[in-house]
Design a protein around this motif. Structure first.
Motif, short mmCIF file in Angstrom:
data_model
loop_
_atom_site.label_atom_id
_atom_site.label_comp_id
_atom_site.label_asym_id
_atom_site.label_seq_id
_atom_site.Cartn_x
_atom_site.Cartn_y
_atom_site.Cartn_z
N TYR A 78 0.70 -1.34 0.00
CA TYR A 78 0.00 0.05 -0.18
C TYR A 78 0.81 1.19 0.10
O TYR A 78 0.45 2.21 -0.80
CB TYR A 78 -0.90 -0.01 1.12
N ALA A 79 2.00 1.23 0.72
CA ALA A 79 2.94 2.63 0.58
C ALA A 79 3.54 2.55 -0.81
O ALA A 79 3.56 3.97 -1.15
CB ALA A 79 4.12 2.08 1.56
N PHE A 80 3.68 1.41 -1.60
CA PHE A 80 4.11 1.51 -2.95
C PHE A 80 2.91 2.24 -3.93
O PHE A 80 3.19 3.01 -4.64
CB PHE A 80 4.59 0.16 -3.40
N LEU A 81 1.70 1.88 -3.66
CA LEU A 81 0.58 2.37 -4.29
C LEU A 81 0.60 3.95 -4.05
O LEU A 81 0.16 4.56 -4.93
CB LEU A 81 -1.00 1.57 -3.87
N ALA A 82 0.69 4.24 -2.87
CA ALA A 82 0.57 5.68 -2.53
C ALA A 82 1.60 6.42 -3.33
O ALA A 82 1.30 7.51 -3.83
CB ALA A 82 0.38 5.79 -0.99
N ASP A 83 2.83 5.73 -3.18
CA ASP A 83 4.03 6.61 -3.72
C ASP A 83 3.81 6.77 -5.08
O ASP A 83 4.21 7.67 -5.68
CB ASP A 83 5.24 5.84 -3.36
N GLU A 84 3.25 5.70 -5.76
CA GLU A 84 3.07 5.71 -6.99
C GLU A 84 1.84 6.58 -7.56
O GLU A 84 1.57 6.74 -8.95
CB GLU A 84 2.93 4.49 -7.91
N GLY A 85 0.97 7.11 -6.90
CA GLY A 85 -0.22 7.75 -7.05
C GLY A 85 -1.28 7.15 -7.40
O GLY A 85 -2.20 7.57 -7.99
N LEU A 86 -1.21 5.57 -7.23
CA LEU A 86 -2.27 4.73 -7.71
C LEU A 86 -3.35 4.72 -6.40
O LEU A 86 -4.53 4.08 -6.72
CB LEU A 86 -1.62 3.37 -7.74
N ARG A 87 -2.99 5.33 -5.18
CA ARG A 87 -4.10 5.75 -4.29
C ARG A 87 -3.87 6.70 -3.64
O ARG A 87 -2.78 7.34 -3.26
CB ARG A 87 -3.96 4.36 -3.33
N ALA A 88 -4.94 7.69 -3.24
CA ALA A 88 -4.92 8.86 -2.64
C ALA A 88 -4.54 8.71 -1.22
O ALA A 88 -4.11 9.53 -0.36
CB ALA A 88 -6.13 9.76 -2.76
N ASP A 89 -4.98 7.41 -0.62
CA ASP A 89 -4.47 7.13 0.87
C ASP A 89 -3.71 5.80 1.01
O ASP A 89 -3.46 5.13 0.08
CB ASP A 89 -6.02 7.15 1.50
N ASP A 90 -3.29 5.59 2.37
CA ASP A 90 -2.62 4.53 2.70
C ASP A 90 -3.19 3.84 3.57
O ASP A 90 -3.17 4.04 4.76
CB ASP A 90 -1.23 4.87 2.96
N PRO A 91 -4.13 2.67 3.50
CA PRO A 91 -4.87 1.98 4.78
C PRO A 91 -4.15 1.11 5.20
O PRO A 91 -4.58 0.43 6.08
CB PRO A 91 -5.98 1.37 3.63
N GLY A 92 -2.85 1.09 5.41
CA GLY A 92 -1.93 0.04 5.79
C GLY A 92 -1.84 -0.03 7.38
O GLY A 92 -1.83 -1.10 7.94
N ALA A 93 -2.31 1.21 7.89
CA ALA A 93 -2.41 1.33 9.49
C ALA A 93 -3.33 0.49 10.09
O ALA A 93 -3.33 0.14 11.27
CB ALA A 93 -2.55 2.74 9.81
N ALA A 94 -4.48 0.13 9.20
CA ALA A 94 -5.57 -0.76 9.91
C ALA A 94 -4.79 -2.29 10.01
O ALA A 94 -5.69 -3.02 10.79
CB ALA A 94 -6.76 -0.95 8.86
N LEU A 95 -3.72 -2.67 9.45
CA LEU A 95 -3.48 -3.77 9.42
C LEU A 95 -2.84 -4.06 11.01
O LEU A 95 -2.33 -3.34 11.60
CB LEU A 95 -2.37 -4.40 8.64
#
Length: 299
Positions: A78-95
């Motif tokens: 998810y950090a990768f998706l956020a860095d690449e602009g493929l997601r506006a947020d990073d939901p990884g904190a919910a894990l």
């Protein structure tokens, strides 16, 4: 799962190219991400925090280390998706974040190791010793004598160990190079075995068109342990690596030197051996501390 699969591939390509992740690490990441995608019905890329929290709840029956590994893989994704602009947020904190509780590594006593090498010596001294015994001797000398990882060992090039060079240069995890000392007896064992390896073979321990597999190495180690009277469930290539590290530390090896020889990126990984060797460290303080003989002053 089309979008998930494509972005998992892109993520793993980034991990290999930029982070220098090892092949086994990439394989584990692919497995964890693919299983998560299946659990989310192909919605891994678009999953929100609530869905990830529910996914994490489903891991409750798994071991702490497994949960930590799965969560780490997804957080990096998810950090990768956020860095690449493929997601506006990073939901990884919910894990979930299980406490980092690292188990002490299994190891062997000096007596156990002596039994293993005595059994090899008996085979080599037999009237009709086999070339496979020479191979076993070289494998064990390098496992216990230099602390090589199983993958590093089985994939050694034929000319990796030279009789006039007391070290070899390895490219290990994360594509990092390190210098590994080779004992005189290990070089001698390798030289004897290499005489049975055709000059046109690429690997020191060939098998078929490539090299000995890690599975076969595991089987050879277990079989020798059984013959030596050491419980096979206590012995593996990685346990021999742990024994190498523990016994070096017992002999007074410097922790930084041990980190270099084992190829640990973080000395915190090497420091676990100080726990395995805690009895020696306690004795060292009681015997060598400068105040050990000084009388205790009482008020």
């Amino acid at each position: 799962m089309g979008q998930d699969a494509a972005l998992i591939d892109r993520f793993l390509e980034m991990m290999a190219a930029q982070a220098g992740a090892a092949r086994n690490t990439l394989s584990a990441y692919r497995s964890d991400l693919s299983l998560a995608s299946q659990a989310l019905d192909g919605g891994l890329v678009d999953a929100d925090a609530a869905r990830l929290a529910r996914l994490g709840d489903g891991w409750r029956a798994l071991s702490r280390s497994t949960v930590a590994r799965k969560a780490a893989a997804l957080r990096r994704f998810y950090a990768f998706l956020a860095d690449e602009g493929l997601r506006a947020d990073d939901p990884g904190a919910a894990l979930p974040r299980p406490g980092a509780q690292r188990a002490l590594p299994k190891t062997l006593s000096h007596a156990d190791v002596d039994r293993l090498f005595t059994t090899i010596a008996e085979r080599l001294s037999a009237k009709h010793s086999l070339s496979s015994d020479l191979r076993l001797s070289a494998l064990f000398e390098l496992l216990y004598g230099s602390g090589l990882r199983a993958t590093e060992l089985v994939s050694l090039p034929r000319a990796a160990v030279q009789p006039d060079r007391p070290f070899l240069i390895l490219r290990g995890k994360g594509d990092r190079e390190r210098l590994v000392p080779i004992s005189d007896r290990a070089r001698a064992a390798v030289a004897e075995w290499r005489g049975h390896v055709a000059a046109d073979r690429l690997f020191l321990f060939p098998s078929g068109r490539t090299h000995l597999s890690r599975v076969r190495l595991y089987q050879l180690v277990k079989a020798l342990a059984a013959d030596a009277g050491v419980p096979p469930d206590r012995v593996s290539p990685h346990v021999l690596r742990h024994a190498f590290a523990t016994h070096l530390l017992e002999g007074g090896a410097d922790l930084r030197a041990l980190q270099s020889m084992l190829g640990h990126a973080d000395i915190a990984t090497t420091e676990i051996y100080t726990h395995v060797d805690s009895s020696r460290l306690v004795a060292l303080v009681n015997e060598r501390h400068p105040l050990v003989d000084a009388p205790l002053r009482r008020a």
